[in-house]
Motif scaffolding. Structure first.
Motif, PDB file in Angstrom:
ATOM      1  N   ALA A   1       0.831  -1.204   0.000  1.00  0.00           N
ATOM      2  CA  ALA A   1       0.000   0.000   0.000  1.00  0.00           C
ATOM      3  C   ALA A   1       0.864   1.252   0.000  1.00  0.00           C
ATOM      4  CB  ALA A   1      -0.942  -0.007   1.207  1.00  0.00           C
ATOM      5  N   GLY A   2       1.951   1.231   0.777  1.00  0.00           N
ATOM      6  CA  GLY A   2       2.850   2.383   0.777  1.00  0.00           C
ATOM      7  C   GLY A   2       3.504   2.587  -0.572  1.00  0.00           C
ATOM      8  N   VAL A   3       3.908   1.502  -1.224  1.00  0.00           N
ATOM      9  CA  VAL A   3       4.480   1.599  -2.573  1.00  0.00           C
ATOM     10  C   VAL A   3       3.444   2.146  -3.543  1.00  0.00           C
ATOM     11  CG1 VAL A   3       5.483   0.275  -4.471  1.00  0.00           C
ATOM     12  CG2 VAL A   3       6.108  -0.263  -2.104  1.00  0.00           C
ATOM     13  N   TYR A   4       2.207   1.675  -3.413  1.00  0.00           N
ATOM     14  CA  TYR A   4       1.130   2.204  -4.267  1.00  0.00           C
ATOM     15  C   TYR A   4       0.984   3.705  -4.083  1.00  0.00           C
ATOM     16  CZ  TYR A   4      -3.560   3.477  -5.743  1.00  0.00           C
ATOM     17  OH  TYR A   4      -4.621   4.123  -6.330  1.00  0.00           O
ATOM     18  N   LEU A   5       1.017   4.171  -2.850  1.00  0.00           N
ATOM     19  CA  LEU A   5       0.876   5.612  -2.600  1.00  0.00           C
ATOM     20  C   LEU A   5       2.004   6.398  -3.263  1.00  0.00           C
ATOM     21  CD1 LEU A   5      -0.486   7.983  -1.098  1.00  0.00           C
ATOM     22  CD2 LEU A   5       0.967   7.433   0.865  1.00  0.00           C
ATOM     23  N   LEU A   6       3.234   5.911  -3.140  1.00  0.00           N
ATOM     24  CA  LEU A   6       4.362   6.605  -3.754  1.00  0.00           C
ATOM     25  C   LEU A   6       4.248   6.605  -5.271  1.00  0.00           C
ATOM     26  CD1 LEU A   6       7.268   5.276  -1.506  1.00  0.00           C
ATOM     27  CD2 LEU A   6       6.092   7.472  -1.361  1.00  0.00           C
ATOM     28  N   MET A   7       3.828   5.481  -5.831  1.00  0.00           N
ATOM     29  CA  MET A   7       3.639   5.428  -7.280  1.00  0.00           C
ATOM     30  C   MET A   7       2.519   6.364  -7.726  1.00  0.00           C
ATOM     31  SD  MET A   7       4.045   1.367  -8.192  1.00  0.00           S
ATOM     32  CE  MET A   7       5.675   0.613  -8.314  1.00  0.00           C
ATOM     33  N   ARG A   8       1.436   6.424  -6.951  1.00  0.00           N
ATOM     34  CA  ARG A   8       0.317   7.289  -7.311  1.00  0.00           C
ATOM     35  C   ARG A   8       0.718   8.762  -7.289  1.00  0.00           C
ATOM     36  NH1 ARG A   8      -3.235   6.796 -10.390  1.00  0.00           N
ATOM     37  NH2 ARG A   8      -4.223   4.978  -9.443  1.00  0.00           N
ATOM     38  N   LEU A   9       1.563   9.145  -6.334  1.00  0.00           N
ATOM     39  CA  LEU A   9       1.948  10.546  -6.189  1.00  0.00           C
ATOM     40  C   LEU A   9       3.216  10.898  -6.956  1.00  0.00           C
ATOM     41  CD1 LEU A   9       1.213  11.149  -2.385  1.00  0.00           C
ATOM     42  CD2 LEU A   9      -0.216  11.713  -4.358  1.00  0.00           C
ATOM     43  N   ASN A  10       3.828   9.922  -7.628  1.00  0.00           N
ATOM     44  CA  ASN A  10       5.059  10.199  -8.369  1.00  0.00           C
ATOM     45  C   ASN A  10       4.890  11.315  -9.410  1.00  0.00           C
ATOM     46  OD1 ASN A  10       7.869   9.474  -9.261  1.00  0.00           O
ATOM     47  ND2 ASN A  10       6.767   8.961 -11.135  1.00  0.00           N
ATOM     48  N   PRO A  11       3.806  11.341 -10.210  1.00  0.00           N
ATOM     49  CA  PRO A  11       3.676  12.445 -11.169  1.00  0.00           C
ATOM     50  C   PRO A  11       3.503  13.803 -10.508  1.00  0.00           C
ATOM     51  CG  PRO A  11       2.221  10.613 -11.760  1.00  0.00           C
ATOM     52  CD  PRO A  11       2.716  10.349 -10.371  1.00  0.00           C
ATOM     53  N   VAL A  12       3.044  13.834  -9.274  1.00  0.00           N
ATOM     54  CA  VAL A  12       2.760  15.101  -8.605  1.00  0.00           C
ATOM     55  C   VAL A  12       3.926  15.555  -7.739  1.00  0.00           C
ATOM     56  CG1 VAL A  12       1.156  16.280  -7.040  1.00  0.00           C
ATOM     57  CG2 VAL A  12       0.323  14.489  -8.557  1.00  0.00           C
ATOM     58  N   MET A  13       4.547  14.620  -7.013  1.00  0.00           N
ATOM     59  CA  MET A  13       5.589  14.981  -6.062  1.00  0.00           C
ATOM     60  C   MET A  13       6.974  14.521  -6.476  1.00  0.00           C
ATOM     61  SD  MET A  13       3.593  14.268  -2.458  1.00  0.00           S
ATOM     62  CE  MET A  13       4.698  15.368  -1.581  1.00  0.00           C
ATOM     63  N   GLY A  14       7.076  13.696  -7.526  1.00  0.00           N
ATOM     64  CA  GLY A  14       8.363  13.178  -7.958  1.00  0.00           C
ATOM     65  C   GLY A  14       9.141  14.181  -8.797  1.00  0.00           C
ATOM     66  N   GLY A  15      10.376  13.795  -9.102  1.00  0.00           N
ATOM     67  CA  GLY A  15      11.204  14.637  -9.955  1.00  0.00           C
ATOM     68  C   GLY A  15      11.954  15.731  -9.235  1.00  0.00           C
ATOM     69  N   THR A  16      11.908  15.771  -7.918  1.00  0.00           N
ATOM     70  CA  THR A  16      12.634  16.778  -7.145  1.00  0.00           C
ATOM     71  C   THR A  16      13.866  16.139  -6.514  1.00  0.00           C
ATOM     72  OG1 THR A  16      11.419  16.320  -5.097  1.00  0.00           O
ATOM     73  CG2 THR A  16      10.460  17.932  -6.606  1.00  0.00           C
ATOM     74  N   PRO A  17      14.876  16.946  -6.155  1.00  0.00           N
ATOM     75  CA  PRO A  17      16.050  16.367  -5.486  1.00  0.00           C
ATOM     76  C   PRO A  17      15.694  15.625  -4.200  1.00  0.00           C
ATOM     77  CG  PRO A  17      16.520  18.589  -6.247  1.00  0.00           C
ATOM     78  CD  PRO A  17      15.061  18.368  -6.489  1.00  0.00           C
ATOM     79  N   ALA A  18      14.747  16.164  -3.437  1.00  0.00           N
ATOM     80  CA  ALA A  18      14.371  15.490  -2.184  1.00  0.00           C
ATOM     81  C   ALA A  18      13.779  14.113  -2.467  1.00  0.00           C
ATOM     82  CB  ALA A  18      13.369  16.357  -1.412  1.00  0.00           C
ATOM     83  N   TRP A  19      12.894  14.036  -3.447  1.00  0.00           N
ATOM     84  CA  TRP A  19      12.270  12.762  -3.809  1.00  0.00           C
ATOM     85  C   TRP A  19      13.320  11.766  -4.278  1.00  0.00           C
ATOM     86  CZ3 TRP A  19       7.119  11.081  -3.841  1.00  0.00           C
ATOM     87  CH2 TRP A  19       6.828   9.962  -4.606  1.00  0.00           C
TER      88      TRP A  19
END
Length: 788
Positions: free
Chosen positions: A257-275
């Motif tokens: 479920a946690g992996v699903y959440l990260l995958m779901r939010l990847n287009p919105v929160m991904g692509g940053t140095p912190a991520w």
């Protein structure tokens, strides 16, 4: 669309229906009832399978029902490549788990209760992956923690099971609260409350000053649920649950479920140095820690549990690595892991069920007695080991294609992946091969081939690991590509095939296999070295959790002793101190003090007499020599106020005040006559001055609040409303009575109930006779015990 919406709603509710029916079905049909119960998730699986062609073409399925439109809250769902794949895994593997549990728990007196719990969890997990609204997502997220608590602690008579269930609930529940805060941040930043509407706000979220706070909260929720370092310790302890729970919750569904959440939010929160720093770092740490700890254990379920931890770390690492290849690898490995790990967990349960032990050092030579189980175990182990032509091989090739590179970051994470995959290769064949070869060992039970309910589930999953790879073109078209596209936020075409291709990824795969074979060959030595290392390293996070809980209990006990000492005097004093601060501090800080009142003109003599009477009553209270006199004198204050109400045109309010004061004085006088009356005030002078100061502060605060309120312009909106509608709606001419009885009738009913209960308590107090006192003994904080 309405028909599809209704059917989808029914498919989501079917597991809940199964939870209701399970005890009755099992009571009537016994273990064979599992065949009937398996139809529940299978029907949901067939329903979601209908959408696979449309989703492969890039379509999305949405639906739901409006709940609170004014707050944009809805019971809505959203199916794209990511959520549909998860829904198919949950319902498909869930069908096999129900069948497996029917055979594994055959004859168990609580089998019906177990099926109810597993269906409740299935419904909660299904709700997580298809939820569109934040609220619906969070509710189902927390339901997975609650239902997993019930399943892990199913054998509640064992202390270890109770401890593991509580630990899982505390860790994942705490992370859920962090996730709630993160979702509120997302709502505040974007203004939307639905997952499907977040994609256009990616730049807004990443550019927000609250991005790091939001990311930290979301990661806390995801890391606790998916057992990432340093929260990884709860998952192996959860192996105290029956094997069907381990095979379902802790390999294929909940922990992802946690992996699903990260995958779901990847287009919105991904692509940053912190991520791209935090996810690979913690994922890599989890991968290394999980695979190394798996070597140290001889219990089949614990070995598989720790490799699940390492696999989850690998998925988090890939999700945050920041490339299309990494997303493709994460998608392929997630599907492959669900298949081979679910199968191997069920094989571990079969071995335990048929031999009476899960200790790998006590198993061997089972090939002749259990050839079918051996074949299934080998199929799953080959996929987990990443050998062609299984789906695990495709995933491993794509992992190395994503991570391999010339920079230091790529080199480090490639080395981490090789180390983790090599150890998982060794563990896969330790579980799938070692128990079946070598010299036959003496086991508590004479081994036999398992019944069909026990081998059907792992057999289908292991065969799927081969079939999906052999028909990889179809698999990628309907599953891998739509899922990867949803995670990336852009169209991705996955094209890897099971045929090995010369290149760096294949070379790294060969290196992984060589290292894995070497570890498998010296598995006993590797286990001894890891045990020695862990003993030298000292207590880990698991013991740290025990220390944290023990410290929390001691802190709570000491704080309770301070704020709840058992003396009513202290409670009343604290209450009035807080009240005085609330009334006085804000006006002083924000300059909201009222103007000094103008002395009223034209006050009549009888009005002066009433005010003088109130002052005399106050003096009588202060000068009273005993409590009974003070109580009776206090009634003078109330009667004076009632006379003021009467003079200023509120006879009904005055009548109520007269009744309240009369009853209060009579009741308190009756009570006081039953108690010991001190002739003088026993308080020292300093305490009396302090109590008097608090009383004056509260009185001054209320006076200032009322004066400030009356300085503002009078808003007649409510007055006009009640005057207009009292007769037309409530059919009453007395506006005050109509307000009390009709417009706020429920509130009045509550007040009457409170008064009635208080009256009953007073009657009981009056009739109470002197008796022995019961002493409450507080627990000793130095004797707080925590289960080992």
């Amino acid at each position: 669309m309405a028909g599809v919406t209704g059917l989808t709603f029914l498919a989501l509710c079917l597991p809940l229906l199964g939870a209701l029916l399970s005890p009755f079905v099992i009571r009537r049909l016994g273990a064979s009832g599992a065949w009937l119960l398996a139809a529940v998730p299978f029907l949901s699986f067939l329903h979601f399978l209908r959408f696979i062609s449309g989703v492969a073409r890039g379509e999305v399925v949405t639906g739901g029902y409006s709940w609170v439109p004014s707050y944009n809250l809805s019971f809505s769902w959203f199916l794209d490549g990511l959520s549909l794949t998860f829904a198919l895994l949950i319902t498909g593997i869930g069908t096999l788990i129900v069948l497996y549990a029917g055979g594994y728990l055959k004859g168990h007196p609580q089998q019906g209760r177990f099926f109810s719990f597993i269906f409740l969890f299935m419904g909660a997990m299904l709700g997580v992956v298809v939820s569109d609204s934040f609220l619906m997502f969070f509710i189902f997220w927390e339901l997975t923690s609650i239902t997993s608590f019930l399943l892990i602690g199913f054998d509640h008579e064992r202390e270890a099971a109770r401890r593991a269930a509580l630990q899982a609930l505390v860790v994942t529940g705490g992370g859920g609260l962090c996730l709630l805060a993160g979702l509120l941040f997302l709502w505040n930043i974007t203004g939307v409350t639905q997952m499907s509407l977040l994609s256009p706000f990616g730049d807004v979220v990443r550019g927000s000053p609250f991005y790091l706070a939001t990311l930290g909260l979301v990661l806390c929720g995801a890391f606790t649920k998916s057992a990432q370092f340093p929260f990884h310790f709860w998952l192996p302890n959860a192996m105290e649950a029956p094997t069907p729970v381990s095979a379902y919750l802790h390999s294929a569904t909940m922990v992802k479920a946690g992996v699903y959440l990260l995958m779901r939010l990847n287009p919105v929160m991904g692509g940053t140095p912190a991520w791209e720093i935090l996810l690979p770092f913690f994922g890599g740490m989890t991968l290394v820690a999980g695979s190394a700890l798996a070597i140290a254990h001889a219990d089949l379920k614990l070995k598989l549990a720790y490799t699940t931890v390492s696999s989850l770390g690998l998925l988090v690492l890939l999700t945050g690595f920041g490339s299309e290849y990494a997303i493709e690898a994460a998608v392929l490995y997630l599907v492959a892991h669900s298949l081979f790990k679910g199968a191997l967990f069920m094989i571990a349960g079969v071995l335990d069920h048929e031999t009476g032990t899960r200790d790998i050092t006590k198993l061997g030579g089972l090939l002749s007695a259990m050839p079918l189980t051996f074949a299934i175990a080998m199929l799953a182990a080959i996929s987990m080991g990443g050998l062609p032509p299984f789906f695990g091989f495709l995933a491993k090739e794509e992992i190395y294609a994503a991570l391999a590179g010339g920079n230091l970051r790529s080199l480090v994470f490639t080395a981490v992946a090789i180390f983790g995959n090599a150890l998982m290769f060794a563990i896969a064949f330790s579980v799938g091969l070692k128990p079946f070869v070598g010299q036959a060992a003496e086991t508590p039970k004479h081994p036999n081939e398992a019944p069909v309910l026990l081998w059907l589930g792992p057999g289908i999953l292991a065969a799927l690991g081969l079939a999906l790879a052999l028909f990889s073109g179809i698999t990628h078209h309907y599953i891998s590509s739509p899922m990867a596209s949803a995670v990336q936020g852009d169209a991705i075409d996955v094209a890897i095939s099971p045929m090995p291709h010369l290149g760096l990824p294949l070379a790294l795969s060969v290196l992984t296999v060589i290292l894995g074979v070497a570890v498998y060959w010296k598995i006993e030595l590797a286990r001894a070295l890891m045990v020695s290392f862990l003993q030298a390293a000292g207590p880990g996070p698991d013991r740290g959790f025990d220390s944290f809980i023990a410290g929390l209990v001691r802190l709570a006990w000491r704080v309770t002793r301070i704020v709840q000492p058992g003396r009513l005097e202290i409670y009343v004093t604290c209450t009035f101190v807080c009240l005085a601060l609330i009334l006085l501090v804000p006006p002083l800080l924000y300059g909201e003090l009222p103007s000094f009142p103008v002395w009223p003109r034209g006050v009549q003599l009888h009005e002066w007499a009433i005010f003088l009477l109130a002052v005399i009553g106050l003096a009588a209270v202060l000068c009273a020599r005993d409590r009974l006199t003070a109580i009776i004198s206090l009634g003078i204050q109330g009667f004076s106020v009632a006379l003021i109400f009467l003079l200023f045109g509120a006879p009904d309010l005055s009548f109520t005040q007269f009744m309240v004061e009369t009853l209060s004085v009579v009741i308190l006088a009756l009570v006081m006559t039953r108690l010991r009356l001190s002739p003088t005030d026993p308080r020292p002078l300093l305490q009396r001055l302090g109590d008097g100061s608090i009383a004056l502060a509260c009185g001054l605060g209320f006076a200032l609040l009322l004066m400030r309120a009356t300085e503002g312009p009078f808003n007649a909106a409510l007055t006009d409303f009640f005057n207009t509608y009292s007769k037309t709606i409530a059919h009453g001419a007395n506006v005050v009575n109509v307000i009390i009885v009709d417009f706020r009738g429920t509130d009045t009913l509550g007040e009457i109930a409170v008064v009635a209960i208080t009256g009953l308590a007073i009657i009981a107090l009056i009739r109470m006779r002197a008796g022995g006192e019961r002493k409450l003994v507080a627990p000793d904080p130095d004797r707080v015990e925590v289960a080992e």
